[in-house]
Design a protein around this motif. Structure first.
Motif, PDB file in Angstrom:
ATOM      1  N   GLY A 107       0.795  -1.222  -0.032  1.00 24.98           N
ATOM      2  CA  GLY A 107       0.126   0.113  -0.144  1.00 24.98           C
ATOM      3  C   GLY A 107       0.849   1.070   0.082  1.00 24.98           C
ATOM      4  N   ILE A 108       0.787   2.168   1.292  1.00 27.11           N
ATOM      5  CA  ILE A 108       1.530   3.161   0.946  1.00 27.11           C
ATOM      6  C   ILE A 108       2.993   3.207   0.865  1.00 27.11           C
ATOM      7  N   LEU A 109       3.649   2.193   1.177  1.00 30.02           N
ATOM      8  CA  LEU A 109       5.019   2.127   0.953  1.00 30.02           C
ATOM      9  C   LEU A 109       5.576   1.926  -0.457  1.00 30.02           C
TER      10      LEU A 109
ATOM     11  N   ILE B 123       6.889   7.869   5.384  1.00 26.88           N
ATOM     12  CA  ILE B 123       6.934   6.475   4.782  1.00 26.88           C
ATOM     13  C   ILE B 123       6.670   6.138   3.355  1.00 26.88           C
ATOM     14  N   GLY B 124       5.781   6.860   3.069  1.00 21.14           N
ATOM     15  CA  GLY B 124       5.344   6.669   1.388  1.00 21.14           C
ATOM     16  C   GLY B 124       6.103   7.363   0.728  1.00 21.14           C
ATOM     17  N   HIS B 125       7.148   8.292   1.205  1.00 23.79           N
ATOM     18  CA  HIS B 125       8.131   9.059   0.448  1.00 23.79           C
ATOM     19  C   HIS B 125       7.381   9.936  -0.654  1.00 23.79           C
ATOM     20  N   CYS B 126       6.329  10.366  -0.411  1.00 29.29           N
ATOM     21  CA  CYS B 126       5.667  11.559  -1.056  1.00 29.29           C
ATOM     22  C   CYS B 126       6.754  12.717  -1.539  1.00 29.29           C
ATOM     23  N   MET B 127       7.130  13.298  -0.602  1.00 23.39           N
ATOM     24  CA  MET B 127       8.038  14.558  -0.902  1.00 23.39           C
ATOM     25  C   MET B 127       9.193  14.294  -1.368  1.00 23.39           C
TER      26      MET B 127
ATOM     27  N   CYS C 141       9.525  12.613  -4.344  1.00 24.08           N
ATOM     28  CA  CYS C 141       9.212  12.747  -5.675  1.00 24.08           C
ATOM     29  C   CYS C 141       8.772  14.101  -5.835  1.00 24.08           C
ATOM     30  N   HIS C 142       8.002  14.871  -4.698  1.00 28.44           N
ATOM     31  CA  HIS C 142       7.306  16.284  -4.979  1.00 28.44           C
ATOM     32  C   HIS C 142       8.092  17.326  -4.630  1.00 28.44           C
ATOM     33  N   THR C 143       9.339  17.171  -4.218  1.00 28.43           N
ATOM     34  CA  THR C 143      10.036  18.210  -3.465  1.00 28.43           C
ATOM     35  C   THR C 143      11.283  18.375  -4.597  1.00 28.43           C
TER      36      THR C 143
ATOM     37  N   THR D 254       5.978  15.375 -14.781  1.00 33.13           N
ATOM     38  CA  THR D 254       6.772  16.149 -14.025  1.00 33.13           C
ATOM     39  C   THR D 254       5.862  16.278 -12.709  1.00 33.13           C
ATOM     40  N   ALA D 255       6.467  15.814 -11.441  1.00 34.18           N
ATOM     41  CA  ALA D 255       5.809  16.054 -10.240  1.00 34.18           C
ATOM     42  C   ALA D 255       5.115  17.098  -9.992  1.00 34.18           C
ATOM     43  N   ARG D 256       4.079  17.278  -9.659  1.00 33.64           N
ATOM     44  CA  ARG D 256       3.091  18.555  -9.387  1.00 33.64           C
ATOM     45  C   ARG D 256       3.343  19.079  -8.175  1.00 33.64           C
TER      46      ARG D 256
ATOM     47  N   SER E 288      -8.506  14.696 -16.011  1.00 34.59           N
ATOM     48  CA  SER E 288      -7.284  13.913 -16.904  1.00 34.59           C
ATOM     49  C   SER E 288      -6.558  12.817 -16.309  1.00 34.59           C
ATOM     50  N   ARG E 289      -6.060  11.757 -16.810  1.00 36.11           N
ATOM     51  CA  ARG E 289      -5.391  10.914 -16.325  1.00 36.11           C
ATOM     52  C   ARG E 289      -4.022  11.147 -15.873  1.00 36.11           C
ATOM     53  N   LEU E 290      -3.588  10.846 -14.446  1.00 33.30           N
ATOM     54  CA  LEU E 290      -2.089  11.070 -14.129  1.00 33.30           C
ATOM     55  C   LEU E 290      -1.091   9.959 -14.670  1.00 33.30           C
ATOM     56  N   LYS E 291      -0.028  10.230 -14.965  1.00 33.30           N
ATOM     57  CA  LYS E 291       1.015   9.273 -15.226  1.00 33.30           C
ATOM     58  C   LYS E 291       1.732   8.350 -14.100  1.00 33.30           C
ATOM     59  N   PRO E 292       2.435   7.393 -14.543  1.00 33.60           N
ATOM     60  CA  PRO E 292       3.359   6.786 -13.432  1.00 33.60           C
ATOM     61  C   PRO E 292       4.485   7.936 -13.406  1.00 33.60           C
ATOM     62  N   PRO E 293       5.510   7.810 -12.590  1.00 36.19           N
ATOM     63  CA  PRO E 293       5.709   6.431 -11.509  1.00 36.19           C
ATOM     64  C   PRO E 293       4.803   6.592 -10.502  1.00 36.19           C
ATOM     65  N   MET E 294       3.936   7.562 -10.027  1.00 31.90           N
ATOM     66  CA  MET E 294       3.309   7.555  -8.741  1.00 31.90           C
ATOM     67  C   MET E 294       2.520   6.367  -8.665  1.00 31.90           C
ATOM     68  N   GLY E 295       2.573   5.473  -7.620  1.00 29.12           N
ATOM     69  CA  GLY E 295       1.747   4.087  -7.548  1.00 29.12           C
ATOM     70  C   GLY E 295       0.381   4.290  -7.072  1.00 29.12           C
ATOM     71  N   TYR E 296      -0.506   4.824  -7.944  1.00 34.57           N
ATOM     72  CA  TYR E 296      -1.973   5.056  -7.739  1.00 34.57           C
ATOM     73  C   TYR E 296      -2.611   3.989  -7.004  1.00 34.57           C
ATOM     74  N   GLY E 297      -2.507   2.623  -7.832  1.00 33.32           N
ATOM     75  CA  GLY E 297      -3.188   1.326  -7.837  1.00 33.32           C
ATOM     76  C   GLY E 297      -2.780   1.289  -6.270  1.00 33.32           C
ATOM     77  N   LEU E 298      -1.527   1.150  -5.653  1.00 31.11           N
ATOM     78  CA  LEU E 298      -1.254   0.523  -4.527  1.00 31.11           C
ATOM     79  C   LEU E 298      -1.826   1.562  -3.529  1.00 31.11           C
ATOM     80  N   TYR E 299      -1.671   3.001  -3.738  1.00 33.79           N
ATOM     81  CA  TYR E 299      -2.253   3.833  -2.599  1.00 33.79           C
ATOM     82  C   TYR E 299      -4.016   3.527  -2.392  1.00 33.79           C
ATOM     83  N   ALA E 300      -4.611   2.817  -3.420  1.00 38.36           N
ATOM     84  CA  ALA E 300      -5.927   2.757  -3.364  1.00 38.36           C
ATOM     85  C   ALA E 300      -6.368   1.667  -2.326  1.00 38.36           C
TER      86      ALA E 300
HETATM   87  C1  HEC Z   1       7.491   7.871  -7.364  1.00 39.68           C
HETATM   88  C2  HEC Z   1       7.207   9.555  -7.394  1.00 39.68           C
HETATM   89  C3  HEC Z   1       5.916  10.024  -6.987  1.00 39.68           C
HETATM   90  C4  HEC Z   1       5.505   9.674  -5.472  1.00 39.68           C
HETATM   91  C5  HEC Z   1       6.388   8.346  -4.468  1.00 39.68           C
HETATM   92  C6  HEC Z   1       4.380  10.447  -5.325  1.00 39.68           C
HETATM   93  N1  HEC Z   1       4.255  10.898  -6.163  1.00 39.68           N
HETATM   94 FE1  HEC Z   1       2.514  12.237  -6.466  1.00 39.68          FE
HETATM   95  N2  HEC Z   1       2.672  12.635  -8.440  1.00 39.68           N
HETATM   96  C7  HEC Z   1       4.184  12.192  -8.990  1.00 39.68           C
HETATM   97  C8  HEC Z   1       4.009  12.538 -10.336  1.00 39.68           C
HETATM   98  C9  HEC Z   1       5.081  12.510 -11.386  1.00 39.68           C
HETATM   99  C10 HEC Z   1       2.822  13.427 -10.511  1.00 39.68           C
HETATM  100  C11 HEC Z   1       2.341  13.811 -11.755  1.00 39.68           C
HETATM  101  C12 HEC Z   1       1.631  13.013 -12.936  1.00 39.68           C
HETATM  102  C13 HEC Z   1       1.370  13.625 -14.172  1.00 39.68           C
HETATM  103  O1  HEC Z   1       1.465  14.755 -14.342  1.00 39.68           O
HETATM  104  O2  HEC Z   1       0.756  12.649 -15.272  1.00 39.68           O
HETATM  105  C14 HEC Z   1       2.017  13.321  -9.485  1.00 39.68           C
HETATM  106  C15 HEC Z   1       0.884  13.624  -8.992  1.00 39.68           C
HETATM  107  C16 HEC Z   1       0.089  13.845  -7.741  1.00 39.68           C
HETATM  108  C17 HEC Z   1      -0.914  14.664  -7.370  1.00 39.68           C
HETATM  109  C18 HEC Z   1      -1.788  15.383  -8.469  1.00 39.68           C
HETATM  110  C19 HEC Z   1      -1.481  16.793  -8.264  1.00 39.68           C
HETATM  111  C20 HEC Z   1      -2.246  17.341  -9.574  1.00 39.68           C
HETATM  112  O3  HEC Z   1      -2.018  18.720  -9.334  1.00 39.68           O
HETATM  113  O4  HEC Z   1      -2.768  17.060 -10.509  1.00 39.68           O
HETATM  114  C21 HEC Z   1      -1.113  14.473  -5.914  1.00 39.68           C
HETATM  115  C22 HEC Z   1      -2.231  15.127  -5.462  1.00 39.68           C
HETATM  116  C23 HEC Z   1      -0.182  13.746  -5.500  1.00 39.68           C
HETATM  117  N3  HEC Z   1       0.789  13.380  -6.585  1.00 39.68           N
HETATM  118  C24 HEC Z   1       0.057  13.295  -4.279  1.00 39.68           C
HETATM  119  C25 HEC Z   1       1.099  12.626  -3.713  1.00 39.68           C
HETATM  120  C26 HEC Z   1       1.070  12.016  -2.297  1.00 39.68           C
HETATM  121  C27 HEC Z   1       0.107  12.236  -1.322  1.00 39.68           C
HETATM  122  C28 HEC Z   1       2.095  10.995  -2.428  1.00 39.68           C
HETATM  123  C29 HEC Z   1       2.330  10.215  -1.204  1.00 39.68           C
HETATM  124  C30 HEC Z   1       1.587   9.189  -0.556  1.00 39.68           C
HETATM  125  C31 HEC Z   1       2.671  11.071  -3.801  1.00 39.68           C
HETATM  126  N4  HEC Z   1       2.107  11.990  -4.411  1.00 39.68           N
HETATM  127  C32 HEC Z   1       3.839  10.112  -3.960  1.00 39.68           C
HETATM  128  C33 HEC Z   1       5.079  11.388  -8.530  1.00 39.68           C
HETATM  129  C34 HEC Z   1       5.020  10.908  -7.232  1.00 39.68           C
END
Ligand code: HEC
Ligand code: HEC
Length: 282
Positions: A35-37, A181-185, A187-189, A216-218, A249-261
Motif C-alpha cells: 500500500g502506502i510504502l 514512509i510513503g516518500h511523497c516528498m 518525488c514532489h520536492t 513532472t511531479a506537481r 485527466s489521467r495522471l501518469k506513473p511513476p506514482m503508485g496510484y493503484g497501491l495507494y488505493a
Molecule cells: C515516484 C514518485 C512519486 C511519489 C512517491 C508520489 N508522487 Fe504524487 N505525483 C508524481 C508525479 C510525477 C505526478 C504527476 C503525474 C502527471 O503529471 O501525469 C504526481 C501527481 C500527484 C498529485 C496530483 C496533483 C495535480 O496537480 O494533478 C497528487 C495530489 C499527488 N501526486 C500526491 C502525492 C502523495 C500524497 C504522495 C504520497 C502518498 C505522492 N504523491 C507520491 C510522483 C510521485
C-alpha cells in the motif's frame, strides 16, 4: 468430533490474530508494503504494458536507475537464499531499510528511500520485516549495482528519528508519518545541486522519464493556485488513489496510484489533513 475440530480452529484463529482480533504483524506489514510504502513500484517485475507481475512480487524491478553517481536496479527482496535476502537476519534487514547499509557494509544508493524510513515506528518496522520474511522466495538474479561516487540520502525535516504509536493518533501527525514512509516528498520536492531543496517541500518540478514518456511531479503544497489549496478532500483522494486529476485527466506513473488505493479511509484522510498544512510554495 466436528465440534472439537471447530473449537481448535477457532482457538488457532484467535491465537494468530491476537486476543482482540487486531491485525497481526504480518497483516500490518502486507497492508503497508503493498500500500502506502509502494515497495513493489521499484521491486516488483512488470509484464506487458507495465502491469505488475505479481507471481514474482518483490523479486526485482525492471527499471534501471542510471545516474552520475550509480547504476542500480530494485533488488530481489524476497526470502530467496541465493538471489534475494533470505540469508539476512531481521536486524540486518532493519539496518538496510533504515540506515541504507547492507550486511556487508556497502551503502545502498539513495534511490532506495531509506532516509524516509528512519521515521518508522518500531512496531511498523517489525511488521514490514515480518511480512518480507513471510512472502514466497522467488529466484531472480538482479544485475549487481555499479557505484561511481558515494551519495547519501537526506531525511526530510522532522523525520530523522523513529516516531511512536502515540504519534499516530492525531490526524495531521499521522498524515505526516504516512506521507513520510510513503516518500511523497521525495518525488514532489524539487532538486537543487543534486539534493532535495526541502525549503520548497512539495513544490514539485522533478521530471520522471519512463515508458509513459515523461511526467513532472506537481505542486502538492497548500498554495491556492499552484498547489492543492483550492481542491476538495475528495479531489485530492481521487488523485492519490485513482490517478485522476481535478480536471479529469489521467495522471501518469511513476506514482503508485493503484497501491495507494489500498489505503484505509482514515489513513487517506490523515494524509489529506497533513497536505493541507504544507506551507504554500509557488
Ligand atoms: C515516484 C514518485 C512519486 C511519489 C512517491 C508520489 N508522487 Fe504524487 N505525483 C508524481 C508525479 C510525477 C505526478 C504527476 C503525474 C502527471 O503529471 O501525469 C504526481 C501527481 C500527484 C498529485 C496530483 C496533483 C495535480 O496537480 O494533478 C497528487 C495530489 C499527488 N501526486 C500526491 C502525492 C502523495 C500524497 C504522495 C504520497 C502518498 C505522492 N504523491 C507520491 C510522483 C510521485
Ligand atoms: C524509489 C524506488 C524504491 C522504493 C520505493 C523502494 N526501494 Fe528498496 N531499493 C531500491 C533500489 C534501486 C535498491 C538497490 C540499491 C543499490 O543497489 O544500491 C534497493 C534496495 C533495497 C534493499 C537491499 C537489498 C539488497 O539485496 O541489497 C532492500 C532490503 C530494500 N530495497 C527493501 C525495500 C522495501 C521493504 C521497500 C518499501 C518499504 C523499498 N525497498 C522501497 C529502490 C526502491
Amino acid at each position: 468430533m466436528h465440534f472439537r475440530l471447530m473449537v481448535a480452529v477457532l482457538a488457532a484463529l484467535v491465537w494468530l490474530r491476537g486476543p482482540t482480533g487486531a491485525e497481526t504483524l504480518v497483516e500490518r506489514g502486507d497492508y503497508l508494503v503493498n500500500g502506502i510504502l509502494t515497495c513493489g513500484n521499484c521491486h516488483t517485475p512488470r509484464g506487458p504494458g507495465g502491469v505488475f507481475d505479481n507471481a514474482k512480487r518483490l523479486s526485482g524491478g525492471p527499471q534501471v536507475f542510471d545516474e552520475p553517481a550509480f547504476t542500480v536496479r530494485g533488488s530481489n527482496i524476497t526470502p530467496h537464499k541465493e538471489t534475494g535476502i533470505g540469508s539476512w537476519s531481521a536486524a540486518e534487514l532493519k539496518r538496510a531499510l533504515q540506515d541504507g547499509v547492507r550486511p556487508n557494509g556497502v551503502p545502498l544508493a539513495p534511490i532506495m528511500p531509506s532516509a524516509y524510513y528512519k521515521v518508522f515506528t518500531p512496531r511498523d518496522m517489525d511488521a514490514v520485516v515480518a511480512y518480507l520474511r513471510s512472502i514466497p522466495p522467488v529466484a531472480n538474479a538482479v544485475p549487481a549495482p555499479v557505484y561511481k561516487t558515494t551519495v547519501t540520502g537526506v531525511s526530510p525535516p522532522g523525520a530523522d528519528k523513529p516516531m511512536g504509536e502515540a504519534d499516530l493518533v492525531e490526524p495531521v501527525r499521522r498524515g505526516f508519518y504516512l506521507a513520510t514512509i510513503g516518500h511523497c516528498m521525495e518525488c514532489h520536492t524539487p532538486m537543487s545541486g543534486g539534493r532535495h531543496d526541502f525549503s520548497r517541500l512539495g513544490a514539485g518540478g522533478q521530471i520522471f522519464p519512463g515508458p509513459w514518456g515523461t511526467s513532472t511531479a506537481r505542486n502538492i503544497t497548500s498554495h491556492p493556485d499552484k498547489g492543492l489549496g483550492s481542491w476538495s478532500d475528495e479531489d485530492i483522494k481521487k488523485a492519490i488513489t485513482q490517478g485522476i486529476a481535478r480536471d479529469g485527466s489521467r495522471l501518469k506513473p511513476p506514482m503508485g496510484y493503484g497501491l495507494y488505493a489500498r489505503l484505509k479511509p482514515d489513513d487517506l484522510s490523515a494524509i489529506v489533513a497533513y497536505l493541507r498544512t504544507v506551507p504554500a510554495k509557488e
